[in-house]
Design a protein around this motif. Structure first.
Motif, short mmCIF file in Angstrom:
data_model
loop_
_atom_site.label_atom_id
_atom_site.label_comp_id
_atom_site.label_asym_id
_atom_site.label_seq_id
_atom_site.Cartn_x
_atom_site.Cartn_y
_atom_site.Cartn_z
N ILE A 18 -18.86 13.17 15.45
CA ILE A 18 -19.15 14.51 15.10
C ILE A 18 -17.94 15.33 14.65
O ILE A 18 -18.13 15.88 13.64
N ARG A 19 -16.94 15.47 15.67
CA ARG A 19 -15.92 15.96 15.32
C ARG A 19 -15.10 15.40 14.13
O ARG A 19 -14.72 16.30 13.40
N LEU A 20 -14.97 14.45 14.19
CA LEU A 20 -14.37 13.71 12.88
C LEU A 20 -15.03 14.08 11.53
O LEU A 20 -14.42 14.59 10.54
N ALA A 21 -16.27 13.83 11.60
CA ALA A 21 -17.12 14.11 10.27
C ALA A 21 -16.86 15.77 10.17
O ALA A 21 -16.95 15.85 8.68
N ARG A 22 -17.05 16.47 10.98
CA ARG A 22 -16.93 18.03 10.65
C ARG A 22 -15.48 18.28 10.14
O ARG A 22 -15.32 19.15 9.40
N TRP A 46 -21.89 19.46 21.40
CA TRP A 46 -21.86 17.88 20.76
C TRP A 46 -20.91 17.62 20.72
O TRP A 46 -20.51 16.07 20.92
N GLU A 47 -19.50 18.13 20.75
CA GLU A 47 -18.20 17.41 20.22
C GLU A 47 -17.47 17.41 21.63
O GLU A 47 -16.51 16.74 21.76
N HIS A 48 -18.23 17.71 22.73
CA HIS A 48 -17.57 17.59 24.22
C HIS A 48 -17.87 16.26 24.62
O HIS A 48 -18.76 16.13 24.54
N PRO A 49 -16.78 15.66 25.37
CA PRO A 49 -17.36 14.09 25.77
C PRO A 49 -18.34 14.38 26.58
O PRO A 49 -19.05 13.35 26.86
#
Length: 134
Positions: A18-22, A46-49
């Protein structure tokens, strides 16, 4: 080594995808939240492990907003980006669906704040006004 937008990148955690896509879409957490219809803190989770995971509907909205392939976003498999002209030809963003200027943004914001009955009445009025011009 930089990855091309269609490279198969093995990223195990959903939060990382999600982080990479954003980031690839050059969106802030706030901008993604606005496009998906959630709060910025939801995107941060969502981006937190160890954070929460979005449901399938939200994953689809994230994929649409970022241009990421749903399969890659959900599972880590397949191409990272949607293929143009392929089976997944849906654009990441339909520009006409968003406010085009500050006046439209203000109208949309105020419209959403109205109760349902008032929204229905205003919608009917707008249909009548625009029909009369034709």
């Amino acid at each position: 080594m930089k990855n091309s937008s269609t490279a198969k990148v093995p990223i195990g955690r959903l939060a990382d995808r999600i982080r990479l896509a954003r980031r690839n879409a050059k969106l802030s957490q706030t901008a993604l939240a606005q496009r998906v219809g959630v709060t910025p803190s939801a995107v941060a989770q969502w981006e937190h492990p160890d954070g929460t995971k979005p449901g399938v509907d939200r994953l689809q909205a994230i994929a649409t907003a970022t241009g990421a392939a749903f399969e890659w976003l959900a599972t880590g498999g397949g191409d990272q980006r949607r293929r143009r002209g392929g089976g997944d030809a849906t654009p990441a963003v339909v520009v006409e669906s968003f406010a085009q200027d500050l006046a439209e943004e203000l109208l949309l914001d105020r419209f959403r704040a109205l109760p349902k009955r008032a929204r229905d009445l205003l919608s009917s009025l707008l249909v009548e006004l625009t029909s009369a011009r034709r």
